[in-house]
Design a protein around this motif. Sequence first.
Motif: not given
Length: 357
Positions: A35, A37, A162, A165, A192, A195-196, A222, A282, A301-302, A337
Motif C-alpha cells: 500500500n 504511494n 485494511n 478498504g 487511509y 483516500f476516503d 500513505k 482505484r 483506501a489506496n 495496492s
Amino acid sequence: MTLHFRPGLERVAAYRAGKPAPVSATGQSYKLSSNENPYPPLESVQQRVAACLPDAIYRYPSIAAQPVVDALAARFAVSPDSIALGAGSVEVAGQIIHALTAPGDEVMFAWRSFEAYPILTRVAGAVPVEVPLDADARHDLPRMAAAVTDRTRVIFVCNPNNPTGTVITQRELDDFLTAIPDNILVVIDEAYVHFDTAADSPSGIEEFRKHQNVAVLHTFSKAYGLAGLRIGYAIAPPEVAEALRKVSVPFAVTALAQEAAVASLEAETELDARISDIIASRQHLADALLALGYPVISSQANFVWLPVGPESDRINGALEANGISARCFAGEGVRISIGSATENAAVIEALSAIQPV
C-alpha cells in the motif's frame, strides 16, 4: 546455555511485510503488496530533506519535534498537548496499548483488520479480542459493542479498514460510541483517510472533539509518500498523549522524518492532486476487475480487495508469474495496492489471462 524467554512469546507472530516483487520471464517487476504511494515525495519535500541531511545523520533528532507538533496542531486546530508522535502510526498504536493495558487486559479490533493489532497486543501482554467483520467485509460495530467486558481497555476501529478498504457510517459510529463506557479508549485508525470519498464516513478528528475517550491515528506513510522515513501520530486526550510520550522509544522519529513531515503539510495542495489521481486509478482498476468477473469490494483506501477465498493462492500465483507482488491472505482474499498506470495495467492483463472465481 539455555535462555529463558518470556512466557507467551511463542504465540506472537512476526509481522509479515509485503513481499518484494518477483521478476517475470519478461523482466517485469512491480511491488503492489505494501500500500505504498506510487509517487516519490514532492520535489519541495526532497529538497528540504536533502538540506538537513548532514546534521541529521550524526546528531540526535529533537525528541519534542516541536515544529511537527506545532504544524499538526495548526492543521487540525487542536492543542499541541494532544499530539504524540512515533515511527509510523503502527508504533503509536503500540504506545497506546503499552500505556493503557496491563497483562490480561483486552484490546478489541475487527478481524480481519490491520495485522499489527494482535501482534502489538500480545507483545504488551494484553489479550487480543478479534470480532469478525460482517458479511459485507465491514466492521460489525454492534457485535463489537456486545463483546466489551470489564477487562476491555482499548478498541481499534480501522476506517477505512485494511485490508478490505471498507468504511463505517457516521450513524454507526455514533451508536457505537454511545454504547462504549467512557473508561475505554476508542482509537479511530485513519491511515487511509485521505483516500476516503464516502459521503457518510465519519471524521476521527471531529469524534475526538466530541468524546473524551476517542483518539485518532494518522500516518505520513500513505498519502504523503513518506513510508521509508517512518512518522505517524496520535491526536488524543492530553492525559493519553502524555502517557504515550512516556512509553515511546526515544529519538524514534528522525530529523529527516520531522523535516519531511513539516514540508509535506506545507505542500498539501500539491499532494491533493496526487491523491485524486490514486482515487481515480482505484476506480479504474476496480471497474476493470469487475468487468473480468472478479469480486471486488468497494474500497475507500489506496488498494482493492478481492474476496476470493480458496482461490486466493491461484490468483496470487498468476500475479507473481507476471512479476507482480500483491498481499495474499490464504483462504480469504488478495489485496492489491494501487500503483502507477503501467502497474495497474499489468494487474489487469495478468488477471485477464486466467479464469476468475
